[in-house]
Design a protein around this motif. Sequence first.
Motif, mmCIF file in Angstrom:
data_model
loop_
_atom_site.group_PDB
_atom_site.id
_atom_site.type_symbol
_atom_site.label_atom_id
_atom_site.label_comp_id
_atom_site.label_asym_id
_atom_site.label_seq_id
_atom_site.Cartn_x
_atom_site.Cartn_y
_atom_site.Cartn_z
ATOM 1 N N SER A 1 0.798 -1.225 0.000
ATOM 2 C CA SER A 1 0.000 0.000 0.000
ATOM 3 C C SER A 1 0.829 1.272 0.000
ATOM 4 O O SER A 1 0.489 2.257 -0.672
ATOM 5 C CB SER A 1 -0.948 0.011 1.206
ATOM 6 O OG SER A 1 -0.206 -0.037 2.424
ATOM 7 N N ASP A 2 1.961 1.276 0.737
ATOM 8 C CA ASP A 2 2.731 2.514 0.863
ATOM 9 C C ASP A 2 4.244 2.312 0.867
ATOM 10 O O ASP A 2 5.001 3.268 1.083
ATOM 11 C CB ASP A 2 2.320 3.264 2.124
ATOM 12 C CG ASP A 2 2.490 2.439 3.393
ATOM 13 O OD1 ASP A 2 3.068 1.326 3.320
ATOM 14 O OD2 ASP A 2 2.045 2.894 4.466
ATOM 15 N N ALA A 3 4.695 1.071 0.658
ATOM 16 C CA ALA A 3 6.129 0.750 0.623
ATOM 17 C C ALA A 3 6.829 0.979 1.953
ATOM 18 O O ALA A 3 8.056 1.084 2.007
ATOM 19 C CB ALA A 3 6.840 1.532 -0.481
ATOM 20 N N GLU A 4 6.082 1.039 3.018
ATOM 21 C CA GLU A 4 6.666 1.191 4.344
ATOM 22 C C GLU A 4 6.888 -0.193 4.969
ATOM 23 O O GLU A 4 6.176 -1.150 4.655
ATOM 24 C CB GLU A 4 5.759 2.029 5.245
ATOM 25 C CG GLU A 4 5.652 3.487 4.829
ATOM 26 C CD GLU A 4 7.003 4.200 4.875
ATOM 27 O OE1 GLU A 4 7.751 4.004 5.847
ATOM 28 O OE2 GLU A 4 7.310 4.932 3.922
ATOM 29 N N PRO A 5 7.884 -0.329 5.857
ATOM 30 C CA PRO A 5 8.138 -1.628 6.488
ATOM 31 C C PRO A 5 6.945 -2.075 7.323
ATOM 32 O O PRO A 5 6.200 -1.245 7.865
ATOM 33 C CB PRO A 5 9.374 -1.360 7.354
ATOM 34 C CG PRO A 5 9.419 0.124 7.533
ATOM 35 C CD PRO A 5 8.828 0.710 6.295
ATOM 36 N N THR A 6 6.765 -3.388 7.412
ATOM 37 C CA THR A 6 5.604 -3.928 8.131
ATOM 38 C C THR A 6 5.781 -3.881 9.643
ATOM 39 O O THR A 6 4.824 -4.102 10.375
ATOM 40 C CB THR A 6 5.342 -5.378 7.702
ATOM 41 O OG1 THR A 6 6.516 -6.170 7.952
ATOM 42 C CG2 THR A 6 4.991 -5.453 6.226
ATOM 43 N N THR A 7 6.995 -3.611 10.108
ATOM 44 C CA THR A 7 7.241 -3.471 11.537
ATOM 45 C C THR A 7 7.719 -2.047 11.824
ATOM 46 O O THR A 7 8.426 -1.451 10.999
ATOM 47 C CB THR A 7 8.306 -4.469 12.024
ATOM 48 O OG1 THR A 7 9.507 -4.296 11.268
ATOM 49 C CG2 THR A 7 7.810 -5.898 11.843
ATOM 50 N N PRO A 8 7.333 -1.488 12.968
ATOM 51 C CA PRO A 8 7.683 -0.096 13.272
ATOM 52 C C PRO A 8 9.170 0.195 13.213
ATOM 53 O O PRO A 8 9.585 1.293 12.833
ATOM 54 C CB PRO A 8 7.130 0.094 14.692
ATOM 55 C CG PRO A 8 6.062 -0.935 14.834
ATOM 56 C CD PRO A 8 6.515 -2.108 14.033
ATOM 57 N N ASP A 9 9.987 -0.773 13.582
ATOM 58 C CA ASP A 9 11.427 -0.554 13.600
ATOM 59 C C ASP A 9 12.121 -1.120 12.361
ATOM 60 O O ASP A 9 13.342 -1.234 12.317
ATOM 61 C CB ASP A 9 12.041 -1.176 14.860
ATOM 62 C CG ASP A 9 11.753 -2.677 14.962
ATOM 63 O OD1 ASP A 9 10.852 -3.159 14.240
ATOM 64 O OD2 ASP A 9 12.421 -3.361 15.756
ATOM 65 N N GLY A 10 11.323 -1.476 11.367
ATOM 66 C CA GLY A 10 11.898 -2.068 10.165
ATOM 67 C C GLY A 10 12.622 -1.045 9.308
ATOM 68 O O GLY A 10 12.354 0.163 9.387
#
Length: 285
Positions: free
Chosen positions: A66-75
């Motif tokens: 959806s947004d190319a952001e990591p699936t974990t907060p610290d990823g």
Amino acid sequence: MVTANHTHLLATYITALHILQFHGILDGYGHMSLRNPENHSTFFMFHTVSPALVSSLADIALYHVSDAEPTTPDGPRGFIERFIHSEILKRYPGINVVLHGHADILVSYSISSVPLRAAIHMAGYLGGATPIFDITRYYLPNETQDLLVRTPRLGAALADEFSPNNNGECEDHDLPDHDLVLMQSHGFTSCGVELEKVVYQAVYAKTNALVQAEALQRRHDAYNGPAVALEGEGDGGKDKDGIVYLTPRQAQDTWATMRRDVSRPWGLWKRQVQVDPLYVNELES
């Protein structure tokens, strides 16, 4: 999070990265993604070093389509151009693999009036003229113009170029019209359903480009003048630039034949990187 359940799949992914570097498809800045088969809304992509040096799970992270952001907060946020991958995977649900590289010979066609076309039977999937994505058409005022696809908006524009004749009307189509798009003054992006086939396509896109360039140079030398590519076919099976290209039927039928089994070249390519000490794949059993 990358888990042990994905070990076999990601071992093949690492091997694919090594093969692509071995064949000059991926340089130190190229990258490739792989949709998560257990959750299609996420994708795997390495985020450290260069493709040749990816060796373990520690080098690979999971991102949201959806947004190319990591699936974990610290990823790890990953590469600037991760939006190439997220937007193509978003636009075409049937696509599982996205590849972006900068092979010199392919870049040369992105800045030339000569279109990249299927000239050999191994590259029938190229078909007619390969689309060229000109990112300058999409820049906003004061936007960084470094040719990198650094935003979702630019990634979506590139994704649309894979189906350039649909005018945005194929939102529900699972697959694009083209498997490869050149990026002006930058490189190329290719995509597909299966990892091994995308590797095959990239390797033979480069081979096709080299053969086509050699034929154009020979034509230039023979006629002592520049070869200018024009639309349409000439007499005797030759295009108006004096080069024989695959007909639409030949392109379709050769790709239908070749895509049935790419295990033969894959087996060779895999062995080549296995015996080369540069490449380390800790996930291979």
